[in-house]
Design a protein around this motif. Structure first.
Motif, PDB file in Angstrom:
ATOM      1  N   LEU A  74     -18.234 -11.284   7.286  1.00 28.50           N
ATOM      2  CA  LEU A  74     -18.610  -9.745   7.600  1.00 28.50           C
ATOM      3  C   LEU A  74     -18.768  -9.117   6.416  1.00 28.50           C
ATOM      4  CD1 LEU A  74     -17.244  -8.966  10.943  1.00 28.50           C
ATOM      5  CD2 LEU A  74     -19.499  -9.800  10.599  1.00 28.50           C
ATOM      6  N   TYR A  75     -20.112  -8.439   5.981  1.00 30.20           N
ATOM      7  CA  TYR A  75     -19.933  -7.675   5.111  1.00 30.20           C
ATOM      8  C   TYR A  75     -20.232  -6.160   5.536  1.00 30.20           C
ATOM      9  CZ  TYR A  75     -21.698  -5.218   0.663  1.00 30.20           C
ATOM     10  OH  TYR A  75     -22.046  -4.419  -0.466  1.00 30.20           O
ATOM     11  N   ILE A  76     -19.535  -5.183   5.799  1.00 29.65           N
ATOM     12  CA  ILE A  76     -19.767  -3.944   6.698  1.00 29.65           C
ATOM     13  C   ILE A  76     -20.058  -2.932   5.594  1.00 29.65           C
ATOM     14  CG2 ILE A  76     -18.808  -2.375   8.257  1.00 29.65           C
ATOM     15  CD1 ILE A  76     -16.818  -5.547   7.817  1.00 29.65           C
ATOM     16  N   PHE A  77     -21.274  -2.149   5.540  1.00 35.66           N
ATOM     17  CA  PHE A  77     -21.357  -1.173   4.629  1.00 35.66           C
ATOM     18  C   PHE A  77     -21.686   0.122   5.689  1.00 35.66           C
ATOM     19  CE2 PHE A  77     -25.635  -2.589   5.746  1.00 35.66           C
ATOM     20  CZ  PHE A  77     -26.440  -1.156   5.482  1.00 35.66           C
ATOM     21  N   GLY A  78     -21.473   1.342   4.947  1.00 32.43           N
ATOM     22  CA  GLY A  78     -21.912   2.588   5.732  1.00 32.43           C
ATOM     23  C   GLY A  78     -21.162   3.634   4.805  1.00 32.43           C
ATOM     24  N   GLU A  79     -21.678   5.048   4.997  1.00 32.46           N
ATOM     25  CA  GLU A  79     -21.079   5.996   4.309  1.00 32.46           C
ATOM     26  C   GLU A  79     -19.516   6.094   4.378  1.00 32.46           C
ATOM     27  OE1 GLU A  79     -23.186   9.366   4.972  1.00 32.46           O
ATOM     28  OE2 GLU A  79     -25.045   8.570   4.856  1.00 32.46           O
ATOM     29  N   VAL A  80     -18.843   6.865   3.225  1.00 38.49           N
ATOM     30  CA  VAL A  80     -17.562   6.989   3.323  1.00 38.49           C
ATOM     31  C   VAL A  80     -16.838   7.507   4.811  1.00 38.49           C
ATOM     32  CG1 VAL A  80     -17.438   7.205   0.890  1.00 38.49           C
ATOM     33  CG2 VAL A  80     -17.681   9.260   2.183  1.00 38.49           C
ATOM     34  N   GLY A  81     -15.558   6.937   5.309  1.00 34.92           N
ATOM     35  CA  GLY A  81     -15.082   7.405   6.319  1.00 34.92           C
ATOM     36  C   GLY A  81     -15.677   7.486   7.596  1.00 34.92           C
ATOM     37  N   ILE A 326     -12.910   7.180 -10.759  1.00 33.82           N
ATOM     38  CA  ILE A 326     -13.199   6.635  -9.706  1.00 33.82           C
ATOM     39  C   ILE A 326     -12.246   5.355  -9.522  1.00 33.82           C
ATOM     40  CG2 ILE A 326     -14.953   5.301  -8.567  1.00 33.82           C
ATOM     41  CD1 ILE A 326     -17.017   7.084  -9.887  1.00 33.82           C
ATOM     42  N   ILE A 327     -11.846   4.913 -10.193  1.00 29.18           N
ATOM     43  CA  ILE A 327     -11.020   3.397 -10.235  1.00 29.18           C
ATOM     44  C   ILE A 327      -9.746   3.922 -10.058  1.00 29.18           C
ATOM     45  CG2 ILE A 327     -10.302   1.418 -11.530  1.00 29.18           C
ATOM     46  CD1 ILE A 327     -12.796   1.364 -12.990  1.00 29.18           C
ATOM     47  N   LEU A 328      -9.260   4.953 -10.699  1.00 32.01           N
ATOM     48  CA  LEU A 328      -7.863   5.475 -10.542  1.00 32.01           C
ATOM     49  C   LEU A 328      -7.645   5.914  -9.105  1.00 32.01           C
ATOM     50  CD1 LEU A 328      -4.978   6.404 -11.378  1.00 32.01           C
ATOM     51  CD2 LEU A 328      -6.268   8.672 -12.303  1.00 32.01           C
ATOM     52  N   TYR A 333      -5.228   5.383  -3.757  1.00 33.40           N
ATOM     53  CA  TYR A 333      -5.351   5.533  -2.245  1.00 33.40           C
ATOM     54  C   TYR A 333      -5.144   4.258  -1.598  1.00 33.40           C
ATOM     55  CZ  TYR A 333      -8.112   5.748   2.009  1.00 33.40           C
ATOM     56  OH  TYR A 333      -8.502   5.775   3.414  1.00 33.40           O
ATOM     57  N   ASP A 334      -5.526   2.808  -2.188  1.00 35.28           N
ATOM     58  CA  ASP A 334      -5.286   1.948  -1.673  1.00 35.28           C
ATOM     59  C   ASP A 334      -3.971   1.541  -1.207  1.00 35.28           C
ATOM     60  OD1 ASP A 334      -6.775  -0.542  -0.149  1.00 35.28           O
ATOM     61  OD2 ASP A 334      -5.885  -1.622  -1.935  1.00 35.28           O
ATOM     62  N   HIS A 335      -2.848   1.971  -2.352  1.00 35.17           N
ATOM     63  CA  HIS A 335      -1.578   1.676  -2.481  1.00 35.17           C
ATOM     64  C   HIS A 335      -0.914   2.736  -1.821  1.00 35.17           C
ATOM     65  CE1 HIS A 335      -1.725  -2.171  -4.521  1.00 35.17           C
ATOM     66  NE2 HIS A 335      -2.497  -1.743  -5.295  1.00 35.17           N
ATOM     67  N   HIS A 336      -1.603   3.648  -1.211  1.00 31.23           N
ATOM     68  CA  HIS A 336      -0.803   4.802  -0.398  1.00 31.23           C
ATOM     69  C   HIS A 336       0.137   5.461  -1.451  1.00 31.23           C
ATOM     70  CE1 HIS A 336      -2.632   3.470   3.240  1.00 31.23           C
ATOM     71  NE2 HIS A 336      -2.007   2.298   3.288  1.00 31.23           N
ATOM     72  N   VAL A 337      -0.111   5.812  -2.495  1.00 27.43           N
ATOM     73  CA  VAL A 337       0.658   6.603  -3.582  1.00 27.43           C
ATOM     74  C   VAL A 337       0.581   8.157  -3.242  1.00 27.43           C
ATOM     75  CG1 VAL A 337       1.072   6.986  -6.005  1.00 27.43           C
ATOM     76  CG2 VAL A 337       0.270   4.762  -5.084  1.00 27.43           C
ATOM     77  N   PHE A 362     -19.033   8.457  -6.557  1.00 24.30           N
ATOM     78  CA  PHE A 362     -18.138   9.537  -6.787  1.00 24.30           C
ATOM     79  C   PHE A 362     -17.934  10.322  -5.059  1.00 24.30           C
ATOM     80  CE2 PHE A 362     -15.624  13.339  -7.999  1.00 24.30           C
ATOM     81  CZ  PHE A 362     -14.901  12.969  -9.245  1.00 24.30           C
ATOM     82  N   ASP A 363     -18.914  10.108  -4.334  1.00 27.73           N
ATOM     83  CA  ASP A 363     -18.730  10.502  -2.957  1.00 27.73           C
ATOM     84  C   ASP A 363     -17.735   9.964  -2.275  1.00 27.73           C
ATOM     85  OD1 ASP A 363     -21.171  12.142  -3.223  1.00 27.73           O
ATOM     86  OD2 ASP A 363     -22.322  10.322  -2.433  1.00 27.73           O
ATOM     87  N   ARG A 364     -17.354   8.617  -2.604  1.00 29.16           N
ATOM     88  CA  ARG A 364     -16.140   8.099  -1.934  1.00 29.16           C
ATOM     89  C   ARG A 364     -14.827   8.339  -2.606  1.00 29.16           C
ATOM     90  NH1 ARG A 364     -16.925   3.331  -4.063  1.00 29.16           N
ATOM     91  NH2 ARG A 364     -15.305   3.017  -5.679  1.00 29.16           N
ATOM     92  N   THR A 365     -14.929   8.674  -3.869  1.00 31.42           N
ATOM     93  CA  THR A 365     -13.742   9.366  -4.633  1.00 31.42           C
ATOM     94  C   THR A 365     -13.586  10.834  -4.154  1.00 31.42           C
ATOM     95  OG1 THR A 365     -14.396   8.424  -6.358  1.00 31.42           O
ATOM     96  CG2 THR A 365     -12.813  10.217  -6.678  1.00 31.42           C
TER      97      THR A 365
END
Length: 393
Positions: A74-81, A326-328, A333-337, A362-365
């Motif tokens: 599955l490839y799931i796409f959509g806006e953030v959140g 953005i990468i930072l 976020y992914d590591h719950h820091v 940057f919308d995701r950021t």
């Protein structure tokens, strides 16, 4: 074990419904449909693996599917959140496969490049006669996991773009099943990238091996859950600086502060201020220098709380700094820091450019910066601090 016996495992839909009943999330038809889709994928994986193995549990441990068989992911796409990551994580937790992997896509690609470089070095030193690194790297990755779950599938780096088609063709040939979340549909991946025509075969390959789902949920649940905490201070002022200093003193418990230096892939990474499990940087320290995903991952492997001072408002002229930021934030976020930031504006006002991939990304950021102030995220960060974080992907 019969097909019906799979019901002994909790389903994604049952897990989702329990959160709704507990009042943790609001019921949403689009999310319910995706939960059901994940459950169908679990049943399909089980059925096809059982059909090729004499042992009832053999599908959990087989190295690869027959090459003529395609189990579409599955490839799931959509806006953030919209709940993409939440539902994929439920799937990853519940799919009864021992060899499975969940990673941020940038972490995974950093791992891939490290494996490729190690193989090329081994070939140069005469340790292997195989000059093409892709087959052995694919063998190793498939041996590690045949169910791959990627969060934030995005392609902005030409080095990634140029190897994805060959790498994933090899992984799919080895029976790997891909599940991914993204903010963009496959046809928009690497949209403005250099030599994009060389990347297009990967898009065709991807769509052959995944079902593409648009999660069109009705609202941004991250912003609904937002509970502002004093971990994002703006605009920049003397009061903001004082607030950062007070938070730093609390985090370090008044311990002695010193610089820290360590090496990542042969180059030096400097932490201007470090004490106990906390590190403090200026924005320029992290985003104006040529640092990347591996460097950020190495930092959070050493420090559980990160302070970032003086994040400026960025524009197209500073798009390289914006890309690093953005990468930072993705990795933090992914590591719950636990992150404390002072910035010139609110997250949704930090990037002013309207063109280029960074404006899109940057919308995701911004959404993540909002969520990283919520009570829920801070609670998850506190729990994550109880476990060591690996810098490996």
């Amino acid at each position: 074990m019969s097909h019906d016996n799979l019901k002994v495992f909790p389903s994604v839909r049952e897990r989702y419904d329990s959160l709704v009943q507990a009042g943790d999330i609001a019921a949403d038809p689009a999310q319910e449909q995706l939960a059901d889709r994940f459950d169908r994928l679990i049943r399909e994986l089980a059925t096809k693996r059982l059909a090729t193995k004499s042992s009832a549990l053999g599908w959990l441990f087989s190295r690869r599917s027959p090459r003529h068989e395609i189990i579409k992911g599955l490839y799931i796409f959509g806006e953030v959140g919209r709940g993409k990551t939440m539902l994929m994580d439920m799937f990853h937790q519940l799919v009864p496969a021992k060899r499975k992997r969940r990673a941020h896509f940038l972490d995974f690609m950093a791992d891939v490049h490290e494996r490729i470089n190690a193989h090329r070095k081994a070939h140069k030193n005469g340790e292997t006669k195989q000059d093409d690194p892709i087959p052995p790297v694919a063998d190793a990755l498939a041996e590690q996991a045949w169910v791959l779950c990627f969060d934030e599938f995005t392609v902005t780096d030409i080095a990634d773009a140029m190897i994805l088609s060959r790498l994933f063709r090899a992984l799919f040939e080895r029976g790997v099943v891909l599940i991914a979340t993204s903010n963009v549909e496959p046809d928009n991946l690497y949209r403005d990238g250099l030599n994009r025509q060389l990347f297009l075969p990967f898009i065709d390959l991807l769509k052959t091996h995944v079902d593409v789902v648009n999660l069109d949920a009705r609202t941004d649940y991250r912003l609904e859950k937002l509970n502002r905490m004093p971990v994002y201070l703006s605009p920049l002022s003397d009061a903001t600086k004082q607030g950062m200093d007070e938070a730093w003193h609390t985090a370090t418990e008044g311990a002695a502060v010193s610089e820290d230096h360590f090496k990542v892939k042969g180059h030096n990474v400097m932490v201007p201020r470090a004490a106990r499990h906390a590190a403090r940087f200026g924005f320029a320290d992290l985003c104006s220098k040529p640092l990347g995903a591996l460097d950020y991952a190495a930092i959070i492997a050493r420090y559980q709380t990160i302070f970032i001072d003086d994040v400026p408002i960025l524009d197209y002229a500073r798009r390289n700094e914006a890309k690093r930021f953005i990468i930072l934030i993705d990795i933090l976020y992914d590591h719950h820091v636990h992150v404390v930031i002072s910035a010139a504006a609110s997250p949704d006002k930090l990037y002013e450019a309207k063109r280029g991939t960074e404006a899109f990304e940057f919308d995701r950021t911004a959404s993540r910066l909002f969520e990283m102030q919520s009570e829920e995220y801070l609670s998850e960060a506190a729990q994550a601090q109880e476990m060591p974080i690996s810098s490996e992907a």
